[in-house]
Design an enzyme around this catalytic site. Sequence first.
Site, PDB file in Angstrom:
ATOM      1  CD  GLU A 248      -2.444  -1.338   2.746  1.00 58.32           C
ATOM      2  OE1 GLU A 248      -3.203  -2.300   2.914  1.00 58.32           O
ATOM      3  OE2 GLU A 248      -2.129  -0.558   3.657  1.00 58.32           O
ATOM      4  CE  LYS A 250       5.776   5.240   6.510  1.00 58.77           C
ATOM      5  NZ  LYS A 250       5.327   6.542   6.980  1.00 58.77           N
ATOM      6  NE  ARG A 255      -2.477   3.324  11.803  1.00 60.13           N
ATOM      7  CZ  ARG A 255      -1.597   2.414  12.190  1.00 60.13           C
ATOM      8  NH1 ARG A 255      -0.350   2.794  12.480  1.00 60.13           N
ATOM      9  NH2 ARG A 255      -1.927   1.153  12.285  1.00 60.13           N
ATOM     10  CD  GLU A 298      -1.369   8.161   8.159  1.00 58.57           C
ATOM     11  OE1 GLU A 298      -1.460   7.122   8.869  1.00 58.57           O
ATOM     12  OE2 GLU A 298      -0.438   8.974   8.255  1.00 58.57           O
ATOM     13  CG  PHE A 337      -4.360   1.329   6.316  1.00 61.42           C
ATOM     14  CD1 PHE A 337      -4.159   0.724   7.532  1.00 61.42           C
ATOM     15  CD2 PHE A 337      -3.907   2.627   6.119  1.00 61.42           C
ATOM     16  CE1 PHE A 337      -3.533   1.395   8.554  1.00 61.42           C
ATOM     17  CE2 PHE A 337      -3.279   3.320   7.140  1.00 61.42           C
ATOM     18  CZ  PHE A 337      -3.094   2.699   8.364  1.00 61.42           C
ATOM     19  CE  LYS A 417       8.537   2.661  10.429  1.00 59.13           C
ATOM     20  NZ  LYS A 417       8.000   3.345  11.580  1.00 59.13           N
TER      21      LYS A 417
HETATM   22  P1  ATP Z   1       5.563   4.468  13.894  1.00 56.38           P
HETATM   23  O1  ATP Z   1       4.156   4.750  13.533  1.00 56.38           O
HETATM   24  O2  ATP Z   1       6.073   3.186  13.276  1.00 56.38           O
HETATM   25  O3  ATP Z   1       5.866   4.623  15.360  1.00 56.38           O
HETATM   26  P2  ATP Z   1       6.146   7.033  12.801  1.00 56.38           P
HETATM   27  O4  ATP Z   1       4.915   7.537  13.403  1.00 56.38           O
HETATM   28  O5  ATP Z   1       7.399   7.850  12.972  1.00 56.38           O
HETATM   29  O6  ATP Z   1       6.474   5.555  13.239  1.00 56.38           O
HETATM   30  P3  ATP Z   1       6.571   6.269  10.126  1.00 56.38           P
HETATM   31  O7  ATP Z   1       7.808   5.583  10.492  1.00 56.38           O
HETATM   32  O8  ATP Z   1       6.710   7.343   9.140  1.00 56.38           O
HETATM   33  O9  ATP Z   1       5.769   6.862  11.301  1.00 56.38           O
HETATM   34  O10 ATP Z   1       5.547   5.154   9.541  1.00 56.38           O
HETATM   35  C1  ATP Z   1       4.510   4.472  10.162  1.00 56.38           C
HETATM   36  C2  ATP Z   1       3.188   5.195   9.956  1.00 56.38           C
HETATM   37  O11 ATP Z   1       2.822   5.234   8.582  1.00 56.38           O
HETATM   38  C3  ATP Z   1       1.977   4.537  10.578  1.00 56.38           C
HETATM   39  O12 ATP Z   1       1.869   4.776  11.939  1.00 56.38           O
HETATM   40  C4  ATP Z   1       0.823   5.165   9.796  1.00 56.38           C
HETATM   41  O13 ATP Z   1       0.410   6.358  10.438  1.00 56.38           O
HETATM   42  C5  ATP Z   1       1.437   5.550   8.474  1.00 56.38           C
HETATM   43  N1  ATP Z   1       0.858   4.870   7.298  1.00 56.38           N
HETATM   44  C6  ATP Z   1       0.671   5.470   6.110  1.00 56.38           C
HETATM   45  N2  ATP Z   1       0.144   4.650   5.208  1.00 56.38           N
HETATM   46  C7  ATP Z   1      -0.037   3.464   5.826  1.00 56.38           C
HETATM   47  C8  ATP Z   1      -0.551   2.211   5.378  1.00 56.38           C
HETATM   48  N3  ATP Z   1      -0.971   2.026   4.142  1.00 56.38           N
HETATM   49  N4  ATP Z   1      -0.575   1.203   6.289  1.00 56.38           N
HETATM   50  C9  ATP Z   1      -0.137   1.397   7.569  1.00 56.38           C
HETATM   51  N5  ATP Z   1       0.373   2.557   8.020  1.00 56.38           N
HETATM   52  C10 ATP Z   1       0.422   3.591   7.166  1.00 56.38           C
END
Ligand code: ATP
Length: 556
Positions: A248, A250, A255, A298, A337, A417
């Site tokens: 998917e 990102k 979130r 999201e 999602f 991710k």
């Molecule tokens: P984390 O959420 O892993 O603690 P973070 O908030 O710093 O880390 P990222 O490392 O950038 O965020 O990536 C994870 C986040 O990506 C998820 O928490 C979610 O909010 C977002 N995200 C975006 N698209 C998706 C998707 N298709 N499936 C799951 N998460 C997604």
Amino acid sequence: MRSSSKFADLAQTLEAVRGTRSKNQKVDAFAAYLSKLDADDAEEAARMAVGTSSERGSKDEVQVGYSTVFTVLKGITGASSDDVSKTYLKYGDLGEVAEELLRAKRERPLFEEPLTIAGVSDSFGRLRSAKGKGSGATREALVKSLLLRATPLEGKYIVKVMTREMRTGLVSGMMEGAIAAAFGSSKEETAKAHMLLGDVGLLAKAASRKQLGSVRMEPFRPVNFMLAEPLASAEEVASHFGEAAYAEYKYDGVRAQVHKKGDEVRVYSRRLEDISAFFPEVTRGAAGSAYDFILDGEIVPYSGGKPLPFQLLQRRLRRMVNFSEAAKNAPVEYFAFDLLYEGDREVVELTLRERRKLLDQVRAGTTLRTAESSTVEGAGEISKLFRKSRDLGYEGLVLKSPGSQYTMGKRGSAWVKMKEELDTIDAVIVAAEYGHGKRAGVISDYTFAVRDGDELKTIGKAYSGLTDAEIDEMTARMKEITVHDYGYTRKVKPEVVIEVAFDSIQRSDRHDSGYALRFPRIKRIRADKSVGQADTIEKVEKTFAGQRLKVDRASG
Ligand code: ATP
């Protein structure tokens, strides 16, 4: 008011918990205390012991500012501003300041009835409802009446709950162990109920009433989000899954869980806070479905088929900005999602493949979107889709195993991710100072820290990356949360999380973490993250080690 146990017993127990380094002793001491309480007291005491006074996910939380506590302490003890601020510097903890100053308490209360758990909890309730214009005096009066009646030790823990800075080392996972031990429930049963209730108070109450087995997932009770593990390259991702995976985009937004039951819809952030009021488009959009559900997805700033810069969305989440204008400038879409609950049952144990099918079904009739999903296999297909995601303005990919369950609150290996740039660090601002040159009148330099157990260790200082408007907002915010003003620089209450990009990590004795970020720049203010969700020293160590490996490989 109902009959309730003495608050002093809770304060003494927490003091004992804080006084030992042993995790087992902490858990045992709190379990012994809890086992003597009735269900209502157990609920309140468990919550207060982790530094909060209201149910997780509730719109209201007691959050008393440092300045209110300072004012009240000065008023009832006769201490000067200088005394208060010096005592703070000595301890770095407002609860301890209260304890020391209250020993010299000047005013005496009219009556000396001991505080009870129910009584303190009732005052916290009143503090929660005292909001808005003109509530300052009421709040101050409530804090004053509590602290006037409190012994120094009670005052210490009342302040710790009010400022949400418990710091006894009894974290929520350990509290789960204490509750299981206190009421004789099994570890597995307690853990499952905790995941669903998301709140140690409700958990303690249910355990005390022997009702853990009947706890079910329900709309309007948010649960912790499933998280993804970072991997750096398409090759790594391909070999991680070893077979076809769902890919998917990102989405770069906020979130959020969308809960619907009947006509009611609510939206929760990853801090499990109710953020419905900020996103009326999402609540309205969900209302058309014939089903009840809990979605994971999201909220993305989006217009004309394209994602917009994340910064637009951030303004909507901040308090001081005109909401309707921000909403106009930053239209959003919700991309679902995952599906956690449908009809009247939880579906987290179904496979992702099955959950996605159901998701399409429940989404019918709503204006919510679903995240685009495709099946990829092998490094070639993954890199191709990754490049496409970047071209379309997404942050990269999230890849998921089609046969996996939804594991609440876990960073499992079922979700991975993939982003292009070097990892960033989410750090907490602990000090701030005025800038130079054109930034002379604003507080634009921030010293930030990462978590090391219960403590925060500094790792760098950044002064670039924010817009002028953001710096103005931060200037106001830093003034609000200042705990000691040295004139040029100021120590602030650690509560603002920022995401920092950097070129590399070096060892350094300039910062107490032992590391420093090289060329740090602020990517964004993480209004959606609490201090407890900031990155840890372990992550810094891992990134440091990983970067050495890359250098070794490159030179070897
Ligand atoms: P984390 O959420 O892993 O603690 P973070 O908030 O710093 O880390 P990222 O490392 O950038 O965020 O990536 C994870 C986040 O990506 C998820 O928490 C979610 O909010 C977002 N995200 C975006 N698209 C998706 C998707 N298709 N499936 C799951 N998460 C997604």
